[in-house]
Design a protein around this motif. Structure first.
Motif, mmCIF file in Angstrom:
data_model
loop_
_atom_site.group_PDB
_atom_site.id
_atom_site.type_symbol
_atom_site.label_atom_id
_atom_site.label_comp_id
_atom_site.label_asym_id
_atom_site.label_seq_id
_atom_site.Cartn_x
_atom_site.Cartn_y
_atom_site.Cartn_z
ATOM 1 N N PHE A 247 0.839 -1.198 0.000
ATOM 2 C CA PHE A 247 0.000 0.000 0.000
ATOM 3 C C PHE A 247 0.877 1.254 0.000
ATOM 4 O O PHE A 247 0.624 2.204 -0.750
ATOM 5 N N MET A 248 1.911 1.251 0.829
ATOM 6 C CA MET A 248 2.812 2.400 0.867
ATOM 7 C C MET A 248 3.618 2.534 -0.419
ATOM 8 O O MET A 248 4.001 3.648 -0.806
ATOM 9 N N THR A 249 3.880 1.417 -1.099
ATOM 10 C CA THR A 249 4.535 1.501 -2.398
ATOM 11 C C THR A 249 3.676 2.272 -3.381
ATOM 12 O O THR A 249 4.147 3.193 -4.060
ATOM 13 N N GLY A 250 2.397 1.906 -3.483
ATOM 14 C CA GLY A 250 1.510 2.627 -4.383
ATOM 15 C C GLY A 250 1.306 4.067 -3.974
ATOM 16 O O GLY A 250 1.338 4.980 -4.818
ATOM 17 N N TYR A 251 1.125 4.312 -2.682
ATOM 18 C CA TYR A 251 0.884 5.666 -2.201
ATOM 19 C C TYR A 251 2.121 6.548 -2.367
ATOM 20 O O TYR A 251 2.041 7.667 -2.884
ATOM 21 N N GLY A 252 3.270 6.066 -1.939
ATOM 22 C CA GLY A 252 4.479 6.893 -1.937
ATOM 23 C C GLY A 252 4.936 7.272 -3.330
ATOM 24 O O GLY A 252 5.228 8.440 -3.605
ATOM 25 N N HIS A 253 5.024 6.302 -4.231
ATOM 26 C CA HIS A 253 5.493 6.600 -5.581
ATOM 27 C C HIS A 253 4.498 7.468 -6.338
ATOM 28 O O HIS A 253 4.894 8.348 -7.116
ATOM 29 N N THR A 254 3.214 7.226 -6.144
ATOM 30 C CA THR A 254 2.215 8.065 -6.807
ATOM 31 C C THR A 254 2.305 9.499 -6.315
ATOM 32 O O THR A 254 2.244 10.456 -7.106
ATOM 33 N N THR A 255 2.447 9.677 -5.012
ATOM 34 C CA THR A 255 2.580 11.021 -4.460
ATOM 35 C C THR A 255 3.789 11.738 -5.036
ATOM 36 O O THR A 255 3.719 12.912 -5.430
ATOM 37 N N PHE A 256 4.902 11.044 -5.107
ATOM 38 C CA PHE A 256 6.120 11.670 -5.635
ATOM 39 C C PHE A 256 5.947 12.096 -7.088
ATOM 40 O O PHE A 256 6.228 13.238 -7.465
#
Length: 692
Positions: A247-256
């Motif tokens: 979940f943090m992979t999808g959230y973090g990279h998308t945010t960046f």
């Protein structure tokens, strides 16, 4: 008993000598020839005295006949003595009792020597001021020698611990009491080390996600150490923790990517090299399989999916419906591909033909489908957060938060989060088997993950508070996961490494091995970050893609350097954005310049003054926007988007011109091609293990 055992296994062995007759007699010659013809190849005379130590008065009634538990254990030891040496001796090495490790093949030995001694050679060569030899001139500079030395020491320790008999290994033993105590102590350390962070942080800010990864990593390590995977009641919890990482992979990279609009190949290369450098090194040094460290290829795959999803049609990523449509299409495509095993098998057969890669299609499809939904949920949460905060400083995007009934909505949402976690606990405890839970996991894992996010950010105090211990562990979670297989656990995760032998020294061994394991992981984390810079290089300094004043965005995309410089000068005269060429040396995965947030003009910054790119495995690829990290002197500016005063720097000369590239544009493809070529050659010439 032992002598009878030897006689039954081989009646004519070297422990029985033929009778002695007078020298020169005919009887001597005939009898000796008879014994020699009847003699079988000698075997070692092993006397397992440990069998006697396994006898206990509680396991027998008459002192002669013992329980089936004792008999099974003794039989297993005898089988190990006789049979283990004759089994195929290759990865995974889960039969180390009474068996010798095989010698490394010549290519593996060459790789081990190169990895271990490259750092010292660079250090010695770096001290040579002349460096006249062409090999020294082509080699990396001596400033990278410390990173190579740290990686070499870690690799040498892994090889010595898990590919030699220098240290023994023992079986994992699960105990509910020990498992509970270790989890309690780990969580207590996280709670006690709480700290107050910056005020008004945004959703899932950097310290919070590092903390999340940290305490989850502690539980996962204890889970593996105690071999708790056999328990159906514990397995769903750990599967949910893995889903949280993704979940943090999808959230973090998308945010960046959405906030920086950076879709450069360099950025993608930095993330992938940072993720895979240690794993690929151990794959060749330990002669394992890349899929053995399944989490690294899984996170790498999902990063590529997120990157391509956002990159395709990126010029319209500011349209929320278009972006959501791309995410939905990506989900359907990935789900379809991995539901058709023949497609994955065809791809893996092609890889096997071209690069001698041996991967299992069924296992890979299972891993991907098990958490195929949660990554896209993370992407959608990132988009939702971006839309909700897009109007900071204006009315746009804040109609929900400013609504008079918003507190009631918030309380209701927290109640739903609590009920969701309670329902999940009841559901997972009622699951009868792992297989049954795996069917439901892709869908039900979303509930506790989103519930945790809601509860963790329920109040300003909770958002601003984080744990020092968990945050520190979270930053090295990738190295902890990969290295645990060889220097904390052993026998390729099937056993436990014993540095302090003795049944009464298990607690001491746990403490000693844990301290060494964590220290080595921390050193390797720093080394791989620096080596990522060496392999990929660093991107030239550019202005952010999007700069906006209070209401009007100004797009500076693909403009010549004089135009961008003049535009920045114009903006500096009005609202004074500050750009610094100083990079975050602690986080080499990022190739972006440090940016100071001012007066609501930079949309590349989120609520907590930093653009983040965090993955579930501890990859730290963050563009820091912390004002205390700026190298410029500060001045007071009021009215920023957080509604508070902020110390900002006066405009100062850059250390380097914005348009000056640090590396030639062709250097990255050449470096990556060289690395891929070396790996391809190693795969092609790598000998097949015996028994395969």
């Amino acid at each position: 008993m032992n002598m009878d055992l030897i006689l039954r296994i081989s009646p004519f062995t070297s422990v029985y000598d033929p009778p002695v007759f007078p020298h020169g007699s005919e009887l001597q010659g005939s009898m000796n020839s008879s014994f020699e013809s009847a003699r079988v190849p000698p075997i070692p005379a092993l006397f397992p005295s440990v069998l006697n130590k396994m006898l206990h008065s509680s396991q027998t009634l008459d002192g002669l006949h013992y329980s089936s538990l004792v008999m099974r254990s003794q039989s297993q030891i005898l089988l190990n003595l006789r049979c283990n040496e004759h089994f195929p001796n290759r990865f995974p090495f889960d039969k180390t009792c009474c068996s010798r490790y095989p010698q490394a093949n010549w290519i593996q030995a060459l790789v081990v020597v190169c990895v271990i001694f490259l750092g010292p050679l660079l250090w010695v060569g770096g001290n040579n001021e002349n460096r006249v030899h062409w090999a020294l001139r082509m080699a990396p500079s001596s400033k990278h020698s410390r990173s190579f030395i740290a990686l070499g020491v870690a690799v040498a320790f892994c090889y010595t611990a898990d590919r030699t008999g220098l240290w023994t290994k023992e079986q994992k033993q699960f105990d509910w009491t020990i498992f509970g105590v270790l989890c309690f102590l780990g969580m207590a350390a996280c709670v006690i080390s709480g700290k107050k962070g910056p005020t008004h942080p945004g959703l899932l800010h950097r310290a919070q996600t590092d903390e999340w990864k940290g305490w989850m990593q502690i539980i996962v390590l204890i889970y593996h150490y105690m071999d708790a995977s056999k328990l159906t009641s514990v397995y769903p919890i750990v599967r949910t923790l893995v889903a949280s990482y993704l979940f943090m992979t999808g959230y973090g990279h998308t945010t960046f990517h959405l906030k920086t609009a950076n879709y450069s190949p360099l950025r993608a290369a930095q993330v992938l090299v940072r993720l895979n450098l240690l794993t690929i090194t151990l794959t060749y040094v330990m002669d394992t399989n890349y899929m053995f460290y399944y989490f690294t290829p899984l996170v790498s795959f999902w990063y590529i999916v997120v990157y391509l999803t956002l990159f395709i049609g990126s010029f319209r990523n500011d349209h929320t419906l278009f972006l959501a449509g791309k995410i939905f299409a990506s989900f359907i495509f990935v789900r379809f591909i991995h539901s058709q095993i023949w497609i994955i098998e065809g791809v893996f057969r092609l890889l096997n033909t071209l690069a001698n890669v041996n991967w299992t299609a069924e296992e890979w499809a299972f891993r991907v489908k098990l958490d195929s939904l949660i990554v896209y949920v993370g992407m959608l949460v990132s988009i939702t957060s971006k839309v909700a905060n897009s109007g900071t400083g204006s009315s746009q995007g804040r109609w929900l938060i400013d609504h008079p009934r918003w507190p009631w909505v918030l309380c209701g949402s927290l109640g739903v989060c609590i009920l969701g976690i309670a329902w999940f606990i009841l559901f997972e405890t009622s699951t009868k088997s792992k297989h049954t839970y795996n069917v439901w996991h892709p869908y039900v894992s979303v509930i506790p993950v989103l519930a945790y996010v809601g509860l963790r950010n329920a109040t300003p105090v909770l958002r601003e508070t984080s744990s020092r211990v968990a945050e520190w562990i979270g930053k090295i979670s990738l190295e902890l996961y990969v290295l645990q297989s060889h220097i904390w656990l052993a026998s390729d995760t099937k056993g436990i490494l014993v540095l302090v032998p003795g049944p009464s020294s298990r607690t001491i061994n746990f403490v000693v091995s844990t301290i060494g394991f964590v220290c080595i992981s921390h050193a390797v984390a720093k080394a791989t970050k620096e080596l990522t810079k060496l392999i990929c290089g660093e991107e030239e300094i550019e202005l952010p893609t999007t700069i906006s004043t209070a209401n009007t965005p100004i797009m500076l995309r693909n403009l010549p350097s004089p135009v961008t410089e003049s535009t920045s000068v114009f903006l500096n005269t009005s609202v004074a954005p500050v750009f610094s060429t100083e990079r975050d040396t602690g986080h080499p995965g990022s190739s972006e310049p440090t940016v100071e947030n001012t007066a609501s003009i930079l949309t590349v910054a989120d609520d907590n003054d930093r653009t983040k790119d965090e993955t579930d495995d501890g990859v730290d690829t963050t563009v820091r926007l912390d004002k205390e990290e700026s190298s410029l002197t500060s001045r007071e500016v009021a009215g920023n988007e957080l509604g508070e005063s902020q110390q900002l720097a006066p405009i100062a000369p850059f250390r380097k011109p914005l348009h000056e590239p640090q590396e030639k544009s062709t250097s990255l493809p050449i470096r990556l091609a060289m690395c891929i070529g070396v790996l391809w050659i190693l795969n092609i010439v790598w000998p097949v293990s015996s028994g395969e």
